[in-house]
Each structure stands twice: as structure tokens, then as C-alpha cells.
Design a protein around this motif. Structure first.
Motif, PDB file in Angstrom:
ATOM      1  N   GLU A   3      88.165  21.308   0.244  1.00  0.00           N
ATOM      2  CA  GLU A   3      89.402  20.572   0.594  1.00  0.00           C
ATOM      3  C   GLU A   3      90.386  21.263  -0.302  1.00  0.00           C
ATOM      4  O   GLU A   3      91.783  21.306   0.100  1.00  0.00           O
ATOM      5  CB  GLU A   3      89.308  18.955   0.266  1.00  0.00           C
ATOM      6  N   ASN A   7      93.956  23.029   1.181  1.00  0.00           N
ATOM      7  CA  ASN A   7      95.302  22.317   0.944  1.00  0.00           C
ATOM      8  C   ASN A   7      96.411  23.225   0.024  1.00  0.00           C
ATOM      9  O   ASN A   7      97.351  22.424  -0.274  1.00  0.00           O
ATOM     10  CB  ASN A   7      94.756  21.015   0.617  1.00  0.00           C
ATOM     11  N   TRP A  98     105.449  22.872   4.159  1.00  0.00           N
ATOM     12  CA  TRP A  98     104.363  22.421   3.605  1.00  0.00           C
ATOM     13  C   TRP A  98     104.562  21.361   2.215  1.00  0.00           C
ATOM     14  O   TRP A  98     103.851  20.379   2.265  1.00  0.00           O
ATOM     15  CB  TRP A  98     103.650  23.596   2.852  1.00  0.00           C
ATOM     16  N   ARG A 100     107.254  19.331   2.435  1.00  0.00           N
ATOM     17  CA  ARG A 100     107.814  18.377   3.009  1.00  0.00           C
ATOM     18  C   ARG A 100     106.583  17.481   3.273  1.00  0.00           C
ATOM     19  O   ARG A 100     106.521  16.392   3.027  1.00  0.00           O
ATOM     20  CB  ARG A 100     108.780  18.683   4.172  1.00  0.00           C
ATOM     21  N   ASN A 101     105.655  18.040   4.024  1.00  0.00           N
ATOM     22  CA  ASN A 101     104.448  17.106   4.453  1.00  0.00           C
ATOM     23  C   ASN A 101     103.579  16.778   3.266  1.00  0.00           C
ATOM     24  O   ASN A 101     103.271  15.680   3.478  1.00  0.00           O
ATOM     25  CB  ASN A 101     103.389  18.366   5.249  1.00  0.00           C
ATOM     26  N   GLU A 102     103.471  17.345   2.297  1.00  0.00           N
ATOM     27  CA  GLU A 102     102.874  16.982   1.055  1.00  0.00           C
ATOM     28  C   GLU A 102     103.521  15.630   0.574  1.00  0.00           C
ATOM     29  O   GLU A 102     102.955  14.636   0.175  1.00  0.00           O
ATOM     30  CB  GLU A 102     102.433  17.980  -0.070  1.00  0.00           C
ATOM     31  N   SER A 104     105.541  13.780   2.105  1.00  0.00           N
ATOM     32  CA  SER A 104     105.614  12.566   3.206  1.00  0.00           C
ATOM     33  C   SER A 104     104.194  11.919   2.882  1.00  0.00           C
ATOM     34  O   SER A 104     104.395  10.758   3.421  1.00  0.00           O
ATOM     35  CB  SER A 104     106.068  13.135   4.530  1.00  0.00           C
ATOM     36  N   GLN A 105     103.254  12.448   2.499  1.00  0.00           N
ATOM     37  CA  GLN A 105     101.826  11.919   2.602  1.00  0.00           C
ATOM     38  C   GLN A 105     101.601  10.849   1.195  1.00  0.00           C
ATOM     39  O   GLN A 105     100.561  10.386   1.172  1.00  0.00           O
ATOM     40  CB  GLN A 105     100.908  13.031   2.648  1.00  0.00           C
ATOM     41  N   ARG A 106     102.533  11.124   0.534  1.00  0.00           N
ATOM     42  CA  ARG A 106     102.342  10.488  -0.920  1.00  0.00           C
ATOM     43  C   ARG A 106     103.095   9.093  -0.846  1.00  0.00           C
ATOM     44  O   ARG A 106     104.157   8.775   0.027  1.00  0.00           O
ATOM     45  CB  ARG A 106     102.950  11.338  -2.147  1.00  0.00           C
TER      46      ARG A 106
END
Length: 106
Positions: A3, A7, A98, A100-102, A104-106
Motif C-alpha cells: 500500500e 500510494n 496527486w 489534490r487527491n491526497e 481531498s481524502q483527509r
């Protein structure tokens, strides 16, 4: 693949940045050299025919000639610079996406 490894952020290649800067610098230097060369040629021709022209006028005329001429004469350098900058930009966009995606997941 663990993982942690899947990531990992896509890092922009520092060599891609160097290539982009080098290609843009080469193209810019070639265009500047063409402009300066044309300015000198115009000044010399004006002196040869006995009709002195102000340096500013020669430079403006050289600029008008150098712009389209450089697009034709240095098309290979222009294409190299465009491709190198596009690659560097693509890598930076992927890295920013990447991040932004990280976030937005927090």
C-alpha cells in the motif's frame, strides 16, 4: 506491491526540468542572435548606401523580420523546446493532481 509503494506521489523528473530550461534557452538565444545579426546587417547596409538610419529604426525593422523568420529557420529548436516544456508541465500537473487527491481524502 504494498500500500505504501502504490500510494507514492508521481515526482517530476529533475532532468525533464533541465531539458526544458536548456531547450527554451537555446531557442531564445538563437532568436536573440538572429535579431542582433539582422540589426547589424541593416545598419551596415544603411551605411554602405550612404543613408544612415537610427539604431532604433534598424532594431524595429530587424524585429519585424526576425519574428516570422525565426519561426521558419529555428522550427526544430522551437519544437524541441515546446515538447520539453510540455513534458515538464505534464509531470507537474500529475504531481499537483496527486496532492489534490491526497488532500481531498483527509
Amino acid at each position: 506491491m504494498s500500500e505504501q509503494q502504490s500510494n507514492r506521489p508521481p515526482e517530476p523528473d529533475p532532468e525533464a526540468r533541465k531539458r526544458a530550461n536548456r531547450a527554451a534557452l537555446k531557442y531564445g538565444a538563437a532568436r536573440l542572435g538572429l535579431f542582433l545579426g539582422l540589426t547589424i546587417v541593416i545598419q551596415l547596409l544603411a551605411l554602405l548606401i550612404g543613408a544612415p538610419v537610427p539604431l532604433v529604426m534598424s532594431a524595429l525593422f530587424a524585429l519585424l523580420i526576425a519574428f516570422p523568420l525565426s519561426m521558419l529557420v529555428f522550427s526544430g529548436l522551437r519544437q524541441d523546446a515546446t515538447a520539453a516544456v510540455a513534458e515538464w508541465s505534464r509531470q507537474r500537473r500529475e504531481h499537483k493532481q496527486w496532492i489534490r487527491n491526497e488532500l481531498s481524502q483527509r
